[in-house]
Design an enzyme around this catalytic site. Structure first.
Site, mmCIF file in Angstrom:
data_model
loop_
_atom_site.group_PDB
_atom_site.id
_atom_site.type_symbol
_atom_site.label_atom_id
_atom_site.label_comp_id
_atom_site.label_asym_id
_atom_site.label_seq_id
_atom_site.Cartn_x
_atom_site.Cartn_y
_atom_site.Cartn_z
ATOM 1 N N ASP A 269 0.877 -1.175 0.000
ATOM 2 C CA ASP A 269 0.000 0.000 0.000
ATOM 3 C C ASP A 269 0.911 1.221 0.000
ATOM 4 O OD1 ASP A 269 -2.290 1.842 0.631
ATOM 5 O OD2 ASP A 269 -3.320 -0.061 0.963
ATOM 6 N N HIS A 292 2.133 2.016 -3.235
ATOM 7 C CA HIS A 292 1.210 2.977 -3.825
ATOM 8 C C HIS A 292 1.750 4.405 -3.773
ATOM 9 C CE1 HIS A 292 -2.489 0.107 -3.150
ATOM 10 N NE2 HIS A 292 -1.521 -0.417 -3.888
#
Length: 445
Positions: A269, A292
């Site tokens: 993430d 991310h």
């Protein structure tokens, strides 16, 4: 050269002014740099895993010359065999060190320790917590049933804490998320997901240093700072595979004066996420990827969120991530603000969405309403000296709210190139919503 797709901008063109001329052949004239409103606070595809953090520039951790003041967990019954659960021994050693009159060191020697959920709490004697030195490997129980709540190791109510990996090889804090947690429903894909276990959580901790450790394979966030102040994080390595769900590297929320430097972060993430109530946060010399990217947000998911002010991300390299640098807010979000955000001197290597403002952020279709605009006010955002390559259609994406315009967005010295240069440049600057005050200088994407 920048091309602006008119089909996406006619609805708001009357609200938009741009301090440059854009056309298919536009070449901007260099202009002097504007004075920045923010001062620098004193951080998939085939992406290489981050290398361990180096100790070369770090001060050596000195242990007491004698046993006086040294609280070794093995002296309290902890077995370094990787099989015997040791949380009771750790707590007994901590309580003894915390109440001791004088300089103390809470010491975890070499070996592998199976450690269940544990809370390292203060305040300690004279409000001076022991120095924490970790030389061994800490392993979490693999099964989620071993965790009564959402945390593995909690540090709470401590002032002046110092956590270090000691001399030599960087010790690893391994949550073993791959055994069970990652196989359950991902919260990014489903509202019905299992609880996320944060590996290291700091609550109400101030004037602290965390250095020379590695954190890996978290069941949720690797490291989280909540209600903290004046924390320095450096020479930290965080690693989980790019497809491990919900494994943010470092999350900061409701905290001030947090400095994250000289660290390698790869996760499934956000490498770093900065949430509501954060101010004066600095991220520098960080290598991010996979993951991310580096994000401010998400913001606006809950009512009465506090503002985000004074975020400085600089001198970072982002490789193979789903996003580069990002600001994200939920649609229908209640009113709050994020301002004075700076992203400077950043290198992108084969990333998706290298620069993105997303005020329509809605993972797993979990929004209460996608038709209502976000009311999070974004203003004074600077993207400067950002270069590299990207693999998506748009090098710069500004999805601003139609309810409260983005204000004073600056793109200066942006040099981003698509990995497929033969494709048309139309659409590589994607704008939606309302923007008041957009400046683009010396930029090509």
């Amino acid at each position: 050269m920048v091309a602006l797709g008119m089909n996406s901008s006619v609805a708001f063109l009357s609200f938009l002014y741009i301090t440059c001329v854009m056309s298919a052949s536009w070449q901007p004239t260099p202009a002097p740099e504007p004075n920045s409103p923010v001062s620098s606070p004193d951080p998939e595809a085939n992406s290489p895993e981050p290398s361990p953090a180096t100790l070369a520039d770090s001060p050596e951790t000195q242990l007491p010359p004698t046993a006086e003041g040294l609280f070794d967990v093995t002296d309290y019954g902890a077995e370094p065999d990787g099989e015997t659960e040791t949380s009771s021994a750790f707590l007994e050693a901590w309580n003894a060190a915390c109440s001791h009159n004088g300089d103390t060191t809470f010491y975890i020697p070499e070996g592998t320790f199976l450690l269940g959920p544990v809370s390292i709490t203060g305040p300690c004697h004279n409000n001076q917590p022991p120095k924490i030195v970790i030389k061994g490997t800490l392993m979490a129980p693999p099964n989620l049933s071993a965790f009564p709540d959402t945390n593995w190791i909690v540090f709470q109510d401590l002032h002046g804490i110092n956590i270090s990996g000691g001399n030599g090889e960087v010790p690893n804090i391994d949550a073993q998320g791959e055994v069970e947690a990652w196989k359950r429903n991902s919260c990014s894909k489903s509202e019905k997901c299992n609880k996320l276990i944060t590996s290291l959580r700091f609550n109400n901790v101030s004037h602290g240093t965390i250095s020379n450790i590695a954190v890996s394979n978290s069941k949720g966030f690797h490291v989280a700072f909540l209600d903290c102040d004046n924390i320095n994080v450096y020479n930290v390595s965080i690693s989980s595979p790019g497809d491990s769900p919900n494994t943010d590297g470092i999350h900061v929320g409701m905290s001030t004066n947090i400095n994250i430097t000289s660290s390698n972060i790869g996760a499934g993430d956000d490498c770093i996420s900065i949430g509501p109530g954060s101010s004066n946060i600095s991220v520098a010399d960080v290598k991010c990827g996979p993951g991310h990217g580096i994000s401010i947000g998400s913001l606006g998911k809950y009512t009465d969120e506090e503002d985000v002010v004074g975020i400085n991300v600089r001198n970072c390299t982002i490789t193979g991530t789903q996003n580069g640098v990002r600001v994200k807010t939920w649609p229908g979000a209640p009113a709050s603000r994020a301002s004075n955000l700076m992203f400077t001197d950043i290198v992108m290597i084969n990333v998706s969405n290298p620069i993105i403002i997303d005020q329509e952020y809605c993972p797993s279709n979990s929004c209460k309403s996608t038709s209502e605009p976000s009311l999070v006010k974004l203003s004074d955002i600077h993207f400067k000296n950002i270069s590299g390559t990207y693999n998506t259609e748009s090098g710069v994406t500004l999805l601003c709210s139609s309810g409260v315009p983005c204000e004073n967005i600056h793109l200066i010295d942006i040099n981003l190139n698509p990995t497929e240069p033969e494709t048309p440049r139309e659409g590589r600057f994607n704008v939606k919503g309302v923007v008041n005050g957009l400046e683009i200088l010396n930029s090509s994407f």
